[in-house]
Scaffold this active site. Structure first.
Site, PDB file in Angstrom:
ATOM      1  N   GLU A   3      18.910 -13.817 -26.166  1.00 51.82           N
ATOM      2  CA  GLU A   3      19.868 -12.931 -26.807  1.00 51.82           C
ATOM      3  C   GLU A   3      21.044 -13.768 -27.305  1.00 51.82           C
ATOM      4  O   GLU A   3      21.303 -14.858 -26.808  1.00 51.82           O
ATOM      5  CB  GLU A   3      20.365 -11.872 -25.821  1.00 51.82           C
ATOM      6  CG  GLU A   3      19.273 -10.954 -25.293  1.00 51.82           C
ATOM      7  CD  GLU A   3      18.578 -10.167 -26.374  1.00 51.82           C
ATOM      8  OE1 GLU A   3      19.210  -9.853 -27.397  1.00 51.82           O
ATOM      9  OE2 GLU A   3      17.378  -9.876 -26.209  1.00 51.82           O
ATOM     10  N   LYS A  57      11.380 -17.162 -33.127  1.00 49.73           N
ATOM     11  CA  LYS A  57      12.381 -16.746 -32.144  1.00 49.73           C
ATOM     12  C   LYS A  57      11.923 -17.045 -30.722  1.00 49.73           C
ATOM     13  O   LYS A  57      10.798 -16.722 -30.354  1.00 49.73           O
ATOM     14  CB  LYS A  57      12.648 -15.241 -32.270  1.00 49.73           C
ATOM     15  CG  LYS A  57      13.211 -14.803 -33.614  1.00 49.73           C
ATOM     16  CD  LYS A  57      13.496 -13.306 -33.616  1.00 49.73           C
ATOM     17  CE  LYS A  57      14.130 -12.851 -34.911  1.00 49.73           C
ATOM     18  NZ  LYS A  57      14.486 -11.409 -34.882  1.00 49.73           N
ATOM     19  N   SER A  78      26.690  -5.791 -27.759  1.00 51.57           N
ATOM     20  CA  SER A  78      28.133  -5.871 -27.993  1.00 51.57           C
ATOM     21  C   SER A  78      28.585  -5.163 -29.265  1.00 51.57           C
ATOM     22  O   SER A  78      27.791  -4.662 -30.050  1.00 51.57           O
ATOM     23  CB  SER A  78      28.561  -7.339 -28.042  1.00 51.57           C
ATOM     24  OG  SER A  78      27.873  -8.009 -29.062  1.00 51.57           O
ATOM     25  N   GLU A 132      15.464  -6.682 -34.095  1.00 54.19           N
ATOM     26  CA  GLU A 132      15.267  -6.857 -32.662  1.00 54.19           C
ATOM     27  C   GLU A 132      15.815  -5.648 -31.925  1.00 54.19           C
ATOM     28  O   GLU A 132      16.541  -4.825 -32.501  1.00 54.19           O
ATOM     29  CB  GLU A 132      15.953  -8.135 -32.152  1.00 54.19           C
ATOM     30  CG  GLU A 132      17.463  -8.129 -32.286  1.00 54.19           C
ATOM     31  CD  GLU A 132      18.094  -9.424 -31.811  1.00 54.19           C
ATOM     32  OE1 GLU A 132      17.350 -10.332 -31.383  1.00 54.19           O
ATOM     33  OE2 GLU A 132      19.336  -9.532 -31.869  1.00 54.19           O
ATOM     34  N   LYS A 178      11.641 -10.940 -26.816  1.00 60.15           N
ATOM     35  CA  LYS A 178      11.030 -10.875 -28.150  1.00 60.15           C
ATOM     36  C   LYS A 178       9.523 -10.708 -28.041  1.00 60.15           C
ATOM     37  O   LYS A 178       8.879 -10.134 -28.925  1.00 60.15           O
ATOM     38  CB  LYS A 178      11.381 -12.139 -28.937  1.00 60.15           C
ATOM     39  CG  LYS A 178      12.875 -12.410 -29.076  1.00 60.15           C
ATOM     40  CD  LYS A 178      13.586 -11.292 -29.790  1.00 60.15           C
ATOM     41  CE  LYS A 178      15.060 -11.602 -30.009  1.00 60.15           C
ATOM     42  NZ  LYS A 178      15.845 -11.603 -28.769  1.00 60.15           N
ATOM     43  N   ARG A 211      20.825  -1.348 -28.164  1.00 62.24           N
ATOM     44  CA  ARG A 211      21.123  -1.402 -29.599  1.00 62.24           C
ATOM     45  C   ARG A 211      19.882  -1.873 -30.339  1.00 62.24           C
ATOM     46  O   ARG A 211      19.339  -2.941 -30.033  1.00 62.24           O
ATOM     47  CB  ARG A 211      22.288  -2.348 -29.891  1.00 62.24           C
ATOM     48  CG  ARG A 211      22.876  -2.162 -31.306  1.00 62.24           C
ATOM     49  CD  ARG A 211      23.944  -3.188 -31.628  1.00 62.24           C
ATOM     50  NE  ARG A 211      23.363  -4.502 -31.844  1.00 62.24           N
ATOM     51  CZ  ARG A 211      23.897  -5.638 -31.414  1.00 62.24           C
ATOM     52  NH1 ARG A 211      25.007  -5.646 -30.718  1.00 62.24           N
ATOM     53  NH2 ARG A 211      23.301  -6.789 -31.667  1.00 62.24           N
ATOM     54  N   ARG A 253      26.953  -5.293 -39.201  1.00 64.01           N
ATOM     55  CA  ARG A 253      27.387  -6.686 -39.276  1.00 64.01           C
ATOM     56  C   ARG A 253      26.953  -7.257 -40.621  1.00 64.01           C
ATOM     57  O   ARG A 253      25.851  -6.979 -41.103  1.00 64.01           O
ATOM     58  CB  ARG A 253      26.769  -7.511 -38.150  1.00 64.01           C
ATOM     59  CG  ARG A 253      27.347  -7.235 -36.783  1.00 64.01           C
ATOM     60  CD  ARG A 253      26.578  -7.978 -35.714  1.00 64.01           C
ATOM     61  NE  ARG A 253      25.187  -7.528 -35.641  1.00 64.01           N
ATOM     62  CZ  ARG A 253      24.270  -8.070 -34.858  1.00 64.01           C
ATOM     63  NH1 ARG A 253      24.577  -9.102 -34.098  1.00 64.01           N
ATOM     64  NH2 ARG A 253      23.045  -7.604 -34.835  1.00 64.01           N
ATOM     65  N   ASN A 306      17.972  -4.797 -28.413  1.00 64.50           N
ATOM     66  CA  ASN A 306      18.819  -5.423 -27.409  1.00 64.50           C
ATOM     67  C   ASN A 306      18.926  -4.546 -26.168  1.00 64.50           C
ATOM     68  O   ASN A 306      19.331  -3.378 -26.266  1.00 64.50           O
ATOM     69  CB  ASN A 306      20.223  -5.656 -27.974  1.00 64.50           C
ATOM     70  CG  ASN A 306      20.211  -6.514 -29.220  1.00 64.50           C
ATOM     71  OD1 ASN A 306      20.225  -7.728 -29.146  1.00 64.50           O
ATOM     72  ND2 ASN A 306      20.159  -5.871 -30.380  1.00 64.50           N
TER      73      ASN A 306
END
Length: 517
Positions: A411, A407, A158, A151, A331, A133, A493, A153
């Site tokens: 995750e 960062k 999820s 970022e 990262k 993702r 989101r 993933n």
């Protein structure tokens, strides 16, 4: 963004009775269609029997999102899949970055040690699966709107299950509830709500790996094994993927990460065998292991947990992700891709016209390089290179730090340090460990408003949206051949504009869907 919607959307719904009626419709539809989570302890103290569920936090309306940005993010996903498959195959590249970080990050060091142990005895599975993702925010630069990557993933990406349901929820409301609102301007709005097949798309990636594994040499039935965390609240999100797979007659089982060594064994040829806890006479050969756990230190409380990860990694199962693929999601990798290879301390980090990055090592096509580079924001190392020394000045300056987020290599929500908290945190760690962090310029999205339904309460105000684009990729780590590379839907989101973090499961964000404008 108000100019894109004419300032009439989303509606404010000032009437409390109307607002409550819409919220009740969302609660009922969500439970009826599995847009749900287990309640947090703050809502229900004891749900030990797992009998309770509640609607996932969600917006009352789909949030407006620029059509051009949405299309760009979708169009580039298969290139991102190819990029991270290529990075995962480049052990030398990953090893160099791990070496920079491992001294200050035991978690990364332990992951690398698992890979080293398996490499020493020899891997027996060449195929790797990624359910990826790529997360973006819309960056506003004057009148220009463009996507910038937050970022990428590579493990436990999820909300593919809940995202598909959220899109269906908002389409349902657009047909049944929005037209009857007192706000006639909003009621007459024809919303452009794109299709979202994220659950089907992610399940199709798992099915491609399952099919590629083939039949068991020992005559066992084969299965897909979901490795999950104990007490998982986000269980329904995962279940939607399981149910999609089971529709294709693929056996799927859930196994807590803490029970790997008790429930699995390795055959002489290193097939991974899973014994049903409810029927010890039933033994399955695991074709695909899908990790929805194992992405953070809390999943490894002792050496036995690391032995369990080693058992999975050394097996012949197709692992999603392998350790190398998980490390590709550091990262630090994102930073190295975005940072010029030859830059002075005064050069901007993201200046793709003059300063080529490590990107060309993995993506040979220039047009694909440029497409990826357009999505990068300014990211700095915090090491002692010229760019790193520049970043250290930015991170420790009480004013300049306000433009950045720091960062670690983690995750999940709740790990980052924002703005003025950066200098204070750096003071708590030895300077030699600063290189295990990256410094990223904060993306500035256009202003939006919406109403969020969370834990039965309505929260109205300014919001920030983060778009995630899913992709699935199956490749041969020996030959580099990509066998499957697909776009797999999207996630939106949304969080209050005063919140730094956006993780839904971590309690910061909520589910949303896109209304294209």
């Amino acid at each position: 963004m108000a100019s894109l919607t004419g300032g009439t959307y989303p509606p404010a719904i000032e009437d409390s009775a109307e607002r409550d009626a819409l919220a009740q419709e969302i609660k009922d539809w969500s439970i009826a269609h599995g847009l749900a989570v287990r309640p947090p302890p703050a809502v229900v103290e004891n749900n030990a029997e797992g009998i309770l569920a509640m609607n996932a936090p969600v917006t009352l309306f789909p949030s407006p999102f620029p059509k051009s940005c949405f299309r760009e993010a979708k169009a580039i996903q298969t290139t991102y899949n190819e990029l991270y498959a290529s990075i995962s195959n480049d052990e030398e590249f990953i090893a160099g970055l791990v070496q920079e970080i491992a001294g200050a990050d035991d978690f990364i060091a332990n992951l690398w040690q698992v890979h080293q142990r398996v490499k020493k005895e020899g891997y027996v599975q060449n195929l790797s699966l990624g359910l990826f993702r790529s997360d973006y925010m819309v960056h506003q630069d004057g009148d220009r709107l463009q996507i910038k990557q937050v970022e990428f993933n590579t493990i436990a990406s999820s909300f593919g299950g809940l995202s598909a349901q959220t899109s269906l929820l908002h389409k349902h409301l657009a047909q049944t509830s929005y037209p009857h609102l007192q706000d006639t301007a909003a009621a007459s709005t024809q919303l452009d709500l794109p299709e979202n097949d994220s659950a089907k798309g992610l399940a199709a990636g798992l099915k491609a790996a399952y099919d590629a594994y083939g039949k068991s040499e020992q005559g066992h039935p084969t299965c897909v094994l979901f490795l999950v965390q104990g007490g998982e609240r986000n269980v329904f999100d995962q279940r939607h993927l399981e149910y999609e797979l089971q529709q294709s007659s693929v056996p799927v089982f859930r196994l807590p990460f803490s029970e790997i060594l008790q429930r699995t064994s390795i055959s002489p040829k290193r097939q991974l065998l899973y014994t049903l806890p409810t029927n010890s006479s039933k033994v399955f050969e695991v074709a695909v292991v899908y990790l929805r756990a194992g992405y953070g230190p809390s999943d490894y409380p002792d050496q036995a947990a690391w032995e369990a990860r080693y058992q999975i990694e050394r097996s012949s199962a197709i692992v999603c992700p392998t350790v190398l693929t998980q490390l590709a999601g550091m990262k630090k990798v994102q930073q190295v891709l975005a940072t010029p290879e030859q830059s002075s301390s005064t050069s901007p980090v993201n200046n793709s016209d003059n300063y080529p990055t490590a990107l060309k090592r993995f993506i040979p096509q220039e047009h694909n390089q440029k497409a990826l580079l357009r999505t990068f924001t300014n990211i700095y190392p915090l090491d002692t290179t010229p760019s790193g020394l520049t970043a250290r000045k930015l991170a420790t300056d009480p004013e300049l730090c306000k433009r950045y987020v720091m960062k670690p290599q983690r995750e999940g929500g709740g790990n980052n340090f924002y703005r003025t908290s950066i200098p204070a945190h750096l003071k708590t760690i030895p300077e030699k460990h600063w290189s295990s962090y990256i410094l990223m310029e904060i993306i500035t999205p256009p202003p939006l408003t919406n109403t969020i339904l969370r834990n039965g309460q309505l929260e109205k105000g300014g919001v920030i949206c983060e778009l995630g684009i899913y992709g699935t990729c199956l490749w041969d780590s020996t030959s580099g051949e990509i066998l499957h590379n697909k776009l797999a839907g999207y996630l939106l989101r949304t969080k209050g504009d005063q919140s730094e973090e956006g993780g839904v499961a971590a309690g910061f964000g909520c589910m949303d869907s896109v209304a294209l404008v």
